[in-house]
Design a protein around this motif. Structure first.
Motif, PDB file in Angstrom:
ATOM      1  N   PRO A 147       3.772   4.737  -8.964  1.00 48.51           N
ATOM      2  CA  PRO A 147       4.680   4.117  -8.314  1.00 48.51           C
ATOM      3  C   PRO A 147       5.158   4.620  -6.913  1.00 48.51           C
ATOM      4  N   GLU A 148       5.288   5.829  -6.573  1.00 47.79           N
ATOM      5  CA  GLU A 148       5.360   6.372  -5.371  1.00 47.79           C
ATOM      6  C   GLU A 148       4.174   6.214  -4.269  1.00 47.79           C
ATOM      7  N   GLY A 149       3.095   5.933  -4.717  1.00 52.70           N
ATOM      8  CA  GLY A 149       1.869   5.420  -3.705  1.00 52.70           C
ATOM      9  C   GLY A 149       2.143   4.070  -3.656  1.00 52.70           C
ATOM     10  N   VAL A 150       2.179   3.347  -4.628  1.00 58.98           N
ATOM     11  CA  VAL A 150       2.536   1.911  -4.467  1.00 58.98           C
ATOM     12  C   VAL A 150       3.545   1.448  -3.193  1.00 58.98           C
ATOM     13  N   LEU A 151       4.902   1.994  -3.441  1.00 56.98           N
ATOM     14  CA  LEU A 151       5.871   2.021  -2.467  1.00 56.98           C
ATOM     15  C   LEU A 151       5.509   2.251  -1.110  1.00 56.98           C
ATOM     16  N   ASN A 152       4.440   3.500  -1.192  1.00 59.36           N
ATOM     17  CA  ASN A 152       4.142   3.881   0.085  1.00 59.36           C
ATOM     18  C   ASN A 152       2.942   3.125   0.653  1.00 59.36           C
ATOM     19  N   ALA A 153       2.316   2.152  -0.059  1.00 57.29           N
ATOM     20  CA  ALA A 153       1.132   1.705   0.160  1.00 57.29           C
ATOM     21  C   ALA A 153       0.723   1.358   1.726  1.00 57.29           C
ATOM     22  N   ARG A 154       1.916   0.466   2.604  1.00 56.86           N
ATOM     23  CA  ARG A 154       1.732   0.345   3.734  1.00 56.86           C
ATOM     24  C   ARG A 154       1.419   1.587   4.671  1.00 56.86           C
ATOM     25  N   SER A 155       2.258   2.615   4.497  1.00 56.76           N
ATOM     26  CA  SER A 155       1.884   3.896   5.413  1.00 56.76           C
ATOM     27  C   SER A 155       0.568   4.344   5.052  1.00 56.76           C
ATOM     28  N   ILE A 156       0.226   4.409   3.751  1.00 57.49           N
ATOM     29  CA  ILE A 156      -1.139   5.217   3.417  1.00 57.49           C
ATOM     30  C   ILE A 156      -2.308   4.462   3.810  1.00 57.49           C
ATOM     31  N   ALA A 157      -2.187   2.886   3.908  1.00 57.82           N
ATOM     32  CA  ALA A 157      -3.191   2.025   4.322  1.00 57.82           C
ATOM     33  C   ALA A 157      -3.559   2.153   6.076  1.00 57.82           C
ATOM     34  N   ALA A 158      -2.386   2.619   6.824  1.00 59.11           N
ATOM     35  CA  ALA A 158      -2.645   2.902   8.077  1.00 59.11           C
ATOM     36  C   ALA A 158      -2.600   4.239   8.564  1.00 59.11           C
ATOM     37  N   SER A 159      -2.852   5.086   7.607  1.00 61.32           N
ATOM     38  CA  SER A 159      -2.670   6.507   7.709  1.00 61.32           C
ATOM     39  C   SER A 159      -3.839   7.407   8.637  1.00 61.32           C
ATOM     40  N   SER A 160      -5.056   6.790   8.491  1.00 62.34           N
ATOM     41  CA  SER A 160      -6.109   7.401   9.211  1.00 62.34           C
ATOM     42  C   SER A 160      -7.068   6.388   9.528  1.00 62.34           C
ATOM     43  N   PRO A 161      -7.809   6.568  10.661  1.00 61.82           N
ATOM     44  CA  PRO A 161      -8.869   5.608  11.001  1.00 61.82           C
ATOM     45  C   PRO A 161     -10.206   5.599  10.169  1.00 61.82           C
ATOM     46  N   ARG A 162     -10.154   6.932   9.587  1.00 60.97           N
ATOM     47  CA  ARG A 162     -11.198   7.067   8.478  1.00 60.97           C
ATOM     48  C   ARG A 162     -11.080   6.035   7.226  1.00 60.97           C
ATOM     49  N   LEU A 163      -9.797   5.774   6.992  1.00 65.95           N
ATOM     50  CA  LEU A 163      -9.714   5.154   5.749  1.00 65.95           C
ATOM     51  C   LEU A 163     -10.415   3.480   5.872  1.00 65.95           C
ATOM     52  N   ILE A 164     -11.187   3.390   4.879  1.00 64.52           N
ATOM     53  CA  ILE A 164     -11.966   1.902   4.671  1.00 64.52           C
ATOM     54  C   ILE A 164     -11.447   1.118   3.735  1.00 64.52           C
ATOM     55  N   GLY A 165     -10.423   1.774   2.859  1.00 62.47           N
ATOM     56  CA  GLY A 165     -10.087   0.802   1.602  1.00 62.47           C
ATOM     57  C   GLY A 165      -9.162   1.474   1.098  1.00 62.47           C
ATOM     58  N   ILE A 166      -8.341   0.910   0.042  1.00 61.40           N
ATOM     59  CA  ILE A 166      -7.362   1.365  -0.691  1.00 61.40           C
ATOM     60  C   ILE A 166      -7.720   0.771  -1.945  1.00 61.40           C
ATOM     61  N   ALA A 167      -7.420   1.661  -3.175  1.00 63.41           N
ATOM     62  CA  ALA A 167      -7.769   1.045  -4.530  1.00 63.41           C
ATOM     63  C   ALA A 167      -6.502   1.296  -5.453  1.00 63.41           C
ATOM     64  N   LEU A 168      -6.428   0.383  -6.354  1.00 63.54           N
ATOM     65  CA  LEU A 168      -5.640   0.372  -7.333  1.00 63.54           C
ATOM     66  C   LEU A 168      -6.159   1.210  -8.689  1.00 63.54           C
ATOM     67  N   GLY A 169      -5.374   2.411  -9.107  1.00 66.39           N
ATOM     68  CA  GLY A 169      -5.847   2.980 -10.153  1.00 66.39           C
ATOM     69  C   GLY A 169      -4.716   2.749 -11.247  1.00 66.39           C
ATOM     70  N   ALA A 170      -4.876   1.601 -12.438  1.00 63.55           N
ATOM     71  CA  ALA A 170      -4.013   1.120 -13.074  1.00 63.55           C
ATOM     72  C   ALA A 170      -3.578   2.049 -14.358  1.00 63.55           C
ATOM     73  N   GLU A 171      -4.508   2.744 -14.813  1.00 64.69           N
ATOM     74  CA  GLU A 171      -4.094   3.616 -16.120  1.00 64.69           C
ATOM     75  C   GLU A 171      -3.008   4.410 -15.910  1.00 64.69           C
ATOM     76  N   ASP A 172      -2.954   5.526 -14.871  1.00 65.70           N
ATOM     77  CA  ASP A 172      -1.779   6.252 -14.566  1.00 65.70           C
ATOM     78  C   ASP A 172      -0.662   5.343 -14.234  1.00 65.70           C
ATOM     79  N   TYR A 173      -0.866   4.323 -13.378  1.00 62.33           N
ATOM     80  CA  TYR A 173       0.073   3.752 -12.876  1.00 62.33           C
ATOM     81  C   TYR A 173       1.060   3.208 -13.987  1.00 62.33           C
ATOM     82  N   VAL A 174       0.420   2.312 -14.952  1.00 61.53           N
ATOM     83  CA  VAL A 174       1.205   1.623 -15.944  1.00 61.53           C
ATOM     84  C   VAL A 174       1.948   2.608 -16.805  1.00 61.53           C
ATOM     85  N   THR A 175       1.202   3.935 -17.027  1.00 61.34           N
ATOM     86  CA  THR A 175       1.732   5.167 -17.880  1.00 61.34           C
ATOM     87  C   THR A 175       3.196   5.460 -17.076  1.00 61.34           C
TER      88      THR A 175
END
Lengths: 291, 91
Positions: free
Chosen positions: A130-158
């Motif tokens: 949940p922390e990562g989901v709420l910070n998704a926007r700043s994560i996505a814009a955090s580095s020019p190296r970043l080509i994508g973001i991915a959802l990992g649902a198993e840990d998330y739903v837990t």
């Protein structure tokens, strides 16, 4: 267009799977050094994946999921994989933009130390809580190296005190990740579907994430490649319509007209953009020949 | 580097090789059991020995049980065993 419709997990300590992975028609292979590798086998997996990157040829894009880069294990993974200059580094369990930046800083040090072009190593970030989901926007814009973001649902739903269902439980996370990726201009990759024998459920999920706008899906079995590619390949009807829009654009350009019209109706800019994207996707997925 | 304690890497799965690295008596000694011994036995021994020497090891006993591993897998398993031996030495 670089397709990322299917990114197939390959356990990092399985030589048979690693050496055969190149034969599958997925868009990307993701060698895993994290959850699929037992703690006692971390060193074995790291050297195995490093040697495979150095000595085997793969037609797909390559990704390596490392262990938490703030730990000794994760740093050793980066030291082994970055110098190969072959793979995108995937961060697990990303919670903040700082997680990405710290890893990017370490990659930069390694590039400098090894005399590699600084900034060439690309990264992906998996968001799994949940922390990562709420910070998704700043994560996505955090580095020019970043080509994508991915959802990992198993840990998330837990963490959300629920389980995987028909998709309602992931609606917010998927929407956040997708919006963050689109705002940053990077790819959005959906989570795995673990019930390999439930093809119907898998297809329903792929149709959903395709309609939402994801670029593709993480997969765990070669059997999952074909259905994803089928759903992500534009239909003949869509291609025909896009070609008609393209012809209308060319006609308007030839005649020096500012307004594009098709069958007597004005074609709006978003329609043009969608048509061009459909054609690019059709060409990249070989449903349409290059010009 | 000297191997002080026995370390193991790899598995007995198909396409893999299990490497057991033990303290040597001044030379590199390799005990090899392979499913492709006739065709590739000498080549497997060569890869193991080269990898050890590249990492500065001149004395070790290697027990290798090969299940048809590629050269890059053999190298990886030997390198992993050496890394584990280094960690053991540092501990």
């Amino acid at each position: 267009m670089n397709l990322l419709r299917t990114m197939m997990f390959v356990p990092g300590n399985n030589p048979g799977m690693i050496q055969d992975a190149g034969i599958y028609p997925c868009d990307a292979l993701m060698f895993d050094l994290e959850d699929s590798v037992a703690q006692a086998s971390k060193t074995d997996a790291r050297f195995l994946v490093q040697q495979a990157l150095m000595h085997l040829d793969y037609p797909q894009r390559l990704v390596v999921r490392i262990n938490d880069p703030s730990t000794d294990l994760g740093k050793k993974d980066l030291e082994a994989i970055v110098p190969c200059c072959k793979a995108i580094i995937r961060l697990p369990k990303t919670e903040t933009a700082d997680d990405v930046q710290q890893c990017a800083d370490y990659i930069e040090k390694l590039e400098q130390r090894r005399g590699l072009p600084v900034g060439k190593t690309q990264m992906m970030a998996a968001i799994e809580g949940p922390e990562g989901v709420l910070n998704a926007r700043s994560i996505a814009a955090s580095s020019p190296r970043l080509i994508g973001i991915a959802l990992g649902a198993e840990d998330y739903v837990t963490a959300m005190k629920t389980t995987r269902g028909a998709g309602e439980e992931l609606f917010f996370a998927r929407s956040m990740i997708l919006h963050a990726a689109r705002a940053a201009g990077i790819a959005a990759i959906d989570t795995v579907y673990s019930d390999v024998n439930n093809e119907e459920g898998f297809i329903q999920e792929v149709e959903l994430i395709h309609q939402l706008g994801f670029d593709g899906k993480s997969i765990i079995n070669p059997r999952q490649i074909k259905p994803v590619h089928r759903i992500y390949t534009p239909s003949e009807k869509e291609i025909e319509k896009a070609l008609a829009v393209k012809a209308a654009i060319e006609e308007a350009n030839r005649r020096g007209l500012g307004v594009i019209s098709l069958n007597g109706k004005m074609v709006d800019k978003p329609v043009v953009e969608r048509a061009l994207r459909t054609l690019a996707l059709a060409k990249a997925s070989k449903a349409l020949q290059e010009d | 580097m000297e191997v002080k304690r026995t370390v193991v890497s790899g598995t007995l799965e198909s396409s893999d090789i299990m490497i057991t690295l033990e303290k040597g008596n001044g030379t590199i000694e390799i005990e090899l059991d392979s499913t492709v011994m006739k065709q590739f036995g000498s080549s497997i021994r060569q890869v193991i020995e080269e990898t050890l020497r590249e990492q500065g090891i001149d004395s070790a006993l290697v027990i290798a049980r090969d299940r048809g591993a590629l050269d890059c897998t053999i190298r990886a398993r030997v390198q992993a065993a050496i890394a584990k031996a280094q960690e053991e030495n540092a501990a």
